[in-house]
Design an enzyme around this catalytic site. Structure first.
Site, PDB file in Angstrom:
ATOM      1  NE  ARG A  32      61.136  58.601  98.601  1.00 25.64           N
ATOM      2  CZ  ARG A  32      60.359  59.508  98.818  1.00 25.64           C
ATOM      3  NH1 ARG A  32      60.974  60.891  98.929  1.00 25.64           N
ATOM      4  NH2 ARG A  32      59.149  59.551  98.759  1.00 25.64           N
ATOM      5  CE  LYS A  63      58.235  68.230  98.417  1.00 25.71           C
ATOM      6  NZ  LYS A  63      57.899  67.116  97.779  1.00 25.71           N
ATOM      7  NE  ARG A 118      53.677  60.522  99.164  1.00 28.23           N
ATOM      8  CZ  ARG A 118      54.811  59.996  99.153  1.00 28.23           C
ATOM      9  NH1 ARG A 118      54.933  58.845  98.775  1.00 28.23           N
ATOM     10  NH2 ARG A 118      55.848  60.840  99.058  1.00 28.23           N
ATOM     11  NE  ARG A 165      52.537  67.650 101.683  1.00 24.56           N
ATOM     12  CZ  ARG A 165      53.793  67.083 101.983  1.00 24.56           C
ATOM     13  NH1 ARG A 165      54.647  67.652 102.845  1.00 24.56           N
ATOM     14  NH2 ARG A 165      54.092  66.167 101.342  1.00 24.56           N
ATOM     15  NE  ARG A 224      58.760  58.607 102.331  1.00 19.17           N
ATOM     16  CZ  ARG A 224      58.748  59.984 101.945  1.00 19.17           C
ATOM     17  NH1 ARG A 224      59.694  60.570 101.962  1.00 19.17           N
ATOM     18  NH2 ARG A 224      57.318  60.416 101.684  1.00 19.17           N
TER      19      ARG A 224
END
Ligand code: AP5
Length: 275
Positions: free
Chosen positions: A159, A42, A203, A120, A192
């Site tokens: 990431r 996203k 998550r 969300r 992260r």
């Protein structure tokens, strides 16, 4: 991949001002919401959309990460929010709505916006809808990016992010020119905290439970456009508009303009400029 706007008004809230005001193309600004599981891409698509539409990338995750790096005393609500984030759980609707409410001017901004990570939950979507209605601001579309979970986990595991300018990389698929160093500002990249395997699992579960119901909520309102998220970021970007054009009754820009990728006539013009 960086977002050109510095987004200070969004990241800091309060009286903070953006150093570089938005520079939207002629015509009506774009107001989009991006949905999808954690790590589906996203933020990457938000950067692409914003750089081409002149809109601002508004991510609630970025507000929380910016708050975590700020000096000064944290309120108990912020401490709780950061602990939830670290564990991969959702921050309470109350805290998120307070943070977004303090930044209402970003939702009214003449440059438009691409919301990423908000709303969300159905409660957040209802609050956003009430706010936008009161301000006379109309959402153009809600894009939901979809990909099998294995591929998402691999995107998350690789990431790396820049703690300073927030640029996002992937060790294999979008590596920086110098390993571990941000191309845009030269800062050392980090992983992260919530990209650890056990947190990723939480998550994903939270996404299924809390955010999936939003798909139906937006579909019922004729705003939802589902976009398969395989391929390169550029391919997904182009597919975003292709899906927008072909979704029955889904893509209804509030004020189509010649410069913007609108249903029917506008989108091919944008695709021609950005193949
Ligand atoms: P948030 O920051 O919103 O994170 P998220 O939704 O979990 O999504 P991510 O940022 O992890 O992934 P993304 O889909 O943006 O993927 P990206 O483009 O980076 O939220 C974090 C936390 O904050 C939440 O868990 C929650 O605790 C809290 N929070 C935030 N908002 C909240 C709210 N409204 N309510 C309650 N709590 C809230 O891409 C991922 C990787 O893949 C990158 O390395 C990228 O380079 C790579 N990549 C991207 N596209 C491709 C591609 N096409 N091919 C290959 N690699 C790709």
């Amino acid at each position: 991949m960086t977002n050109k706007a510095d987004r200070m008004a969004w990241l800091r809230g309060g009286n903070a001002h953006c150093a570089n005001p938005p520079n939207p193309p002629p015509g009506a600004p774009w107001r989009l919401v991006l949905l999808g599981a954690p790590g589906v891409g996203k933020g990457t698509q938000a950067d692409l959309l914003c750089s081409r539409l002149g809109a601002c990338h508004l991510s609630t995750g970025d507000i929380l990460r910016a708050a975590a790096c700020m000096d000064g005393e944290r309120t108990p609500a912020l401490e709780t929010a950061l602990a939830s984030m670290k564990a991969g759980a959702l921050v309470s609707d109350e805290t998120i709505l307070e943070l977004v409410g303090e930044r209402g001017r970003c939702l009214r901004c003449c440059g438009g916006f691409v919301l990423d990570g908000f709303p969300r939950t159905v409660a957040q979507a209802e609050a956003l809808s009430t706010f936008l209605e009161r301000e006379g601001v109309v959402l153009d579309a809600v894009f939901s990016y979809e990909l099998p979970i294995d591929e998402i986990v691999s995107r998350l595991a690789g990431r790396r992010v820049c703690p300073k300018c927030k640029a996002v990389y992937h060790t294999a698929m979008q590596p920086p020119t110098r390993p571990g160093i941000c191309d845009a500002c030269g800062t050392a990249l980090i992983q992260r905290e919530d990209d650890k395997p056990e947190t990723i699992r939480t998550r994903m579960r939270v996404y299924q439970e809390s955010t999936q119901p939003l798909l139906e909520w937006y579909a019922q309102r004729g705003l939802l456009i589902q976009v398969p998220a395989f391929g390169t970021p550029e391919q997904i970007y182009v597919r975003t508009w292709t899906c927008g054009r072909t979704a029955p009754d889904a893509f209804k820009p509030s004020s189509p303009s010649s410069a913007a990728p609108a249903a029917g006539g506008g989108a091919p013009a944008l695709l021609a400029r950005h193949p």
